[in-house]
Design a protein around this motif. Structure first.
Motif, PDB file in Angstrom:
ATOM      1  N   TRP A   1       0.807  -1.220   0.000  1.00 46.79           N
ATOM      2  CA  TRP A   1       0.000   0.000   0.000  1.00 46.79           C
ATOM      3  C   TRP A   1       0.843   1.275   0.000  1.00 46.79           C
ATOM      4  CZ3 TRP A   1       0.202   3.757   3.761  1.00 46.79           C
ATOM      5  CH2 TRP A   1       0.894   3.431   4.927  1.00 46.79           C
ATOM      6  N   ASP A   2       2.101   1.199   0.427  1.00 46.61           N
ATOM      7  CA  ASP A   2       2.931   2.395   0.537  1.00 46.61           C
ATOM      8  C   ASP A   2       3.942   2.513  -0.599  1.00 46.61           C
ATOM      9  OD1 ASP A   2       4.381   0.200   1.299  1.00 46.61           O
ATOM     10  OD2 ASP A   2       5.269   1.125   3.080  1.00 46.61           O
TER      11      ASP A   2
ATOM     12  N   GLN B   1       0.151   3.293  -5.809  1.00 44.96           N
ATOM     13  CA  GLN B   1      -0.510   4.557  -6.154  1.00 44.96           C
ATOM     14  C   GLN B   1      -0.906   4.577  -7.625  1.00 44.96           C
ATOM     15  OE1 GLN B   1      -1.498   6.799  -3.933  1.00 44.96           O
ATOM     16  NE2 GLN B   1      -0.636   5.450  -2.360  1.00 44.96           N
ATOM     17  N   GLU B   2      -0.065   4.020  -8.469  1.00 45.07           N
ATOM     18  CA  GLU B   2      -0.399   3.938  -9.888  1.00 45.07           C
ATOM     19  C   GLU B   2      -1.621   3.053 -10.107  1.00 45.07           C
ATOM     20  OE1 GLU B   2       3.038   2.555 -11.896  1.00 45.07           O
ATOM     21  OE2 GLU B   2       4.245   4.344 -11.466  1.00 45.07           O
TER      22      GLU B   2
ATOM     23  N   LEU C   1      -4.058   2.571  -7.967  1.00 46.85           N
ATOM     24  CA  LEU C   1      -5.234   3.315  -7.510  1.00 46.85           C
ATOM     25  C   LEU C   1      -5.704   4.301  -8.571  1.00 46.85           C
ATOM     26  CD1 LEU C   1      -4.571   4.150  -3.745  1.00 46.85           C
ATOM     27  CD2 LEU C   1      -6.024   2.376  -4.720  1.00 46.85           C
ATOM     28  N   GLU C   2      -4.752   4.995  -9.167  1.00 38.72           N
ATOM     29  CA  GLU C   2      -5.122   5.940 -10.221  1.00 38.72           C
ATOM     30  C   GLU C   2      -5.766   5.225 -11.405  1.00 38.72           C
ATOM     31  OE1 GLU C   2      -1.679   8.130 -11.242  1.00 38.72           O
ATOM     32  OE2 GLU C   2      -1.379   8.967  -9.228  1.00 38.72           O
TER      33      GLU C   2
ATOM     34  N   ALA D   1       5.003   3.199  -4.819  1.00 40.08           N
ATOM     35  CA  ALA D   1       4.599   4.001  -5.974  1.00 40.08           C
ATOM     36  C   ALA D   1       3.733   3.184  -6.923  1.00 40.08           C
ATOM     37  CB  ALA D   1       5.841   4.517  -6.705  1.00 40.08           C
TER      38      ALA D   1
END
Length: 301
Positions: free
Chosen positions: A250-251, A256-257, A259-260, A253
């Motif tokens: 979850w932490d 995050q990609e 999620l986007e 990069a």
């Protein structure tokens, strides 16, 4: 997912064992008396979730073969003991308790176990599995074609194989029963009238995105997501939850990609919670897999 997906379609081969490990995170949810939908997948997830006490559970998969495997897993968990279950699905493959069933026991041991569960299967599922178990040569597990090479690492990670007590909980889930539907998630939800409290999507959106990307249709994927999240929102109770499994920590990069790329509907007021999943595969020294279960909570009203 609709006709767009080339990765998964009605004739896609099933996965013999799950490669995601959300068991502890899902067990922490209160699903008692709730309406739940899950991707059928390898058949283990629906059985597990049924054991958490939902009032109704639907296992949905675009692959008819995955639906047949879910039938077989449900029947096996309900009819066989843990050793017999391992013999039916994993002869010669290390399980949570080691290699319990030597390969020379197959195929006859498998056929005996299959004959026991066969009466619980639908006609189409029997037509699919009868020739598979009926013609296997000696020493060959006929289900191996459904087991990808890397999936062997995941077999001993299946919690139901860890011991008789754990297996009993899954057997209880199989006894509760649930519906199995061959359809894409959005097609199924578009026809449902009663809303659900929990929708477990596994990682199906990653595969859908891959299909669009291979076709170089990123804009098409965005349009698909807009429609997809709208369908899910309509089918979800206020204060309900959507679960998405992500094969990244979850932490990171990469997470995050992801999620986007999933375009979580924050504009609809959804709040995201992230539950870390740490997996230590046996036999791979010092290897740690870090995954995440993303829980997306719909506003109460």
């Amino acid at each position: 997912m609709r006709e767009r997906s080339r990765t998964f379609h009605p004739d896609s081969s099933p996965y013999l064992v799950p490669t995601e490990h959300p068991w502890d995170a899902l067990a922490a949810l209160n699903l008692q008396g709730k309406r739940v939908l899950t991707v059928a997948g390898s058949g283990d997830l629906p059985v597990f979730l049924a054991g958490l006490g939902p009032s109704e559970l639907a296992a949905v998969d675009v692959s008819r073969k995955a639906c047949f495997l879910t039938e077989l897993k449900r029947a096996a968990y309900g009819m066989l003991n843990r050793r017999e279950f391992s013999l039916l699905f994993f002869p010669g493959i290390p399980t949570a308790a080691g290699v319990e069933n030597p390969p020379e026991e197959a195929p006859e041991g498998q056929r005996v176990c299959y004959r026991r569960v066969r009466p619980l299967l639908s006609g189409p599922a029997r037509s699919f599995f009868d020739p598979i178990f009926g013609s296997a040569p000696k020493g060959f597990n006929p289900l191996v074609p459904f087991l990808r090479p890397t999936d062997r690492v995941h077999v001993p990670l299946l919690p139901s194989l860890a011991g008789d007590e754990a297996y009993g909980r899954w057997a209880a889930g199989a006894a509760r029963g649930f519906s199995i539907v061959c359809a894409s998630v959005e097609e199924f939800l578009e026809k449902e009238n009663a809303p659900f409290h929990f929708l477990y999507l596994s990682n199906i959106l990653e595969y859908v995105r891959a299909d669009f990307c291979m076709a170089e249709e990123e804009a098409g994927y965005r349009r698909f997501l807009e429609s997809f999240w709208t369908v899910l929102d309509r089918a979800l109770e206020p204060a309900g939850t959507v679960g998405v499994y992500i094969f990244q920590g979850w932490d990171t990069a990469a997470f995050q990609e992801c999620l986007e790329a999933l375009a979580i509907p924050v504009r609809m007021g959804y709040k995201a919670r992230f539950v870390p999943v740490t997996v230590r595969p046996p036999g791979l020294d010092k290897t740690v897999w870090r995954h995440t279960l993303a829980l997306l909570d719909k506003p109460p009203s």
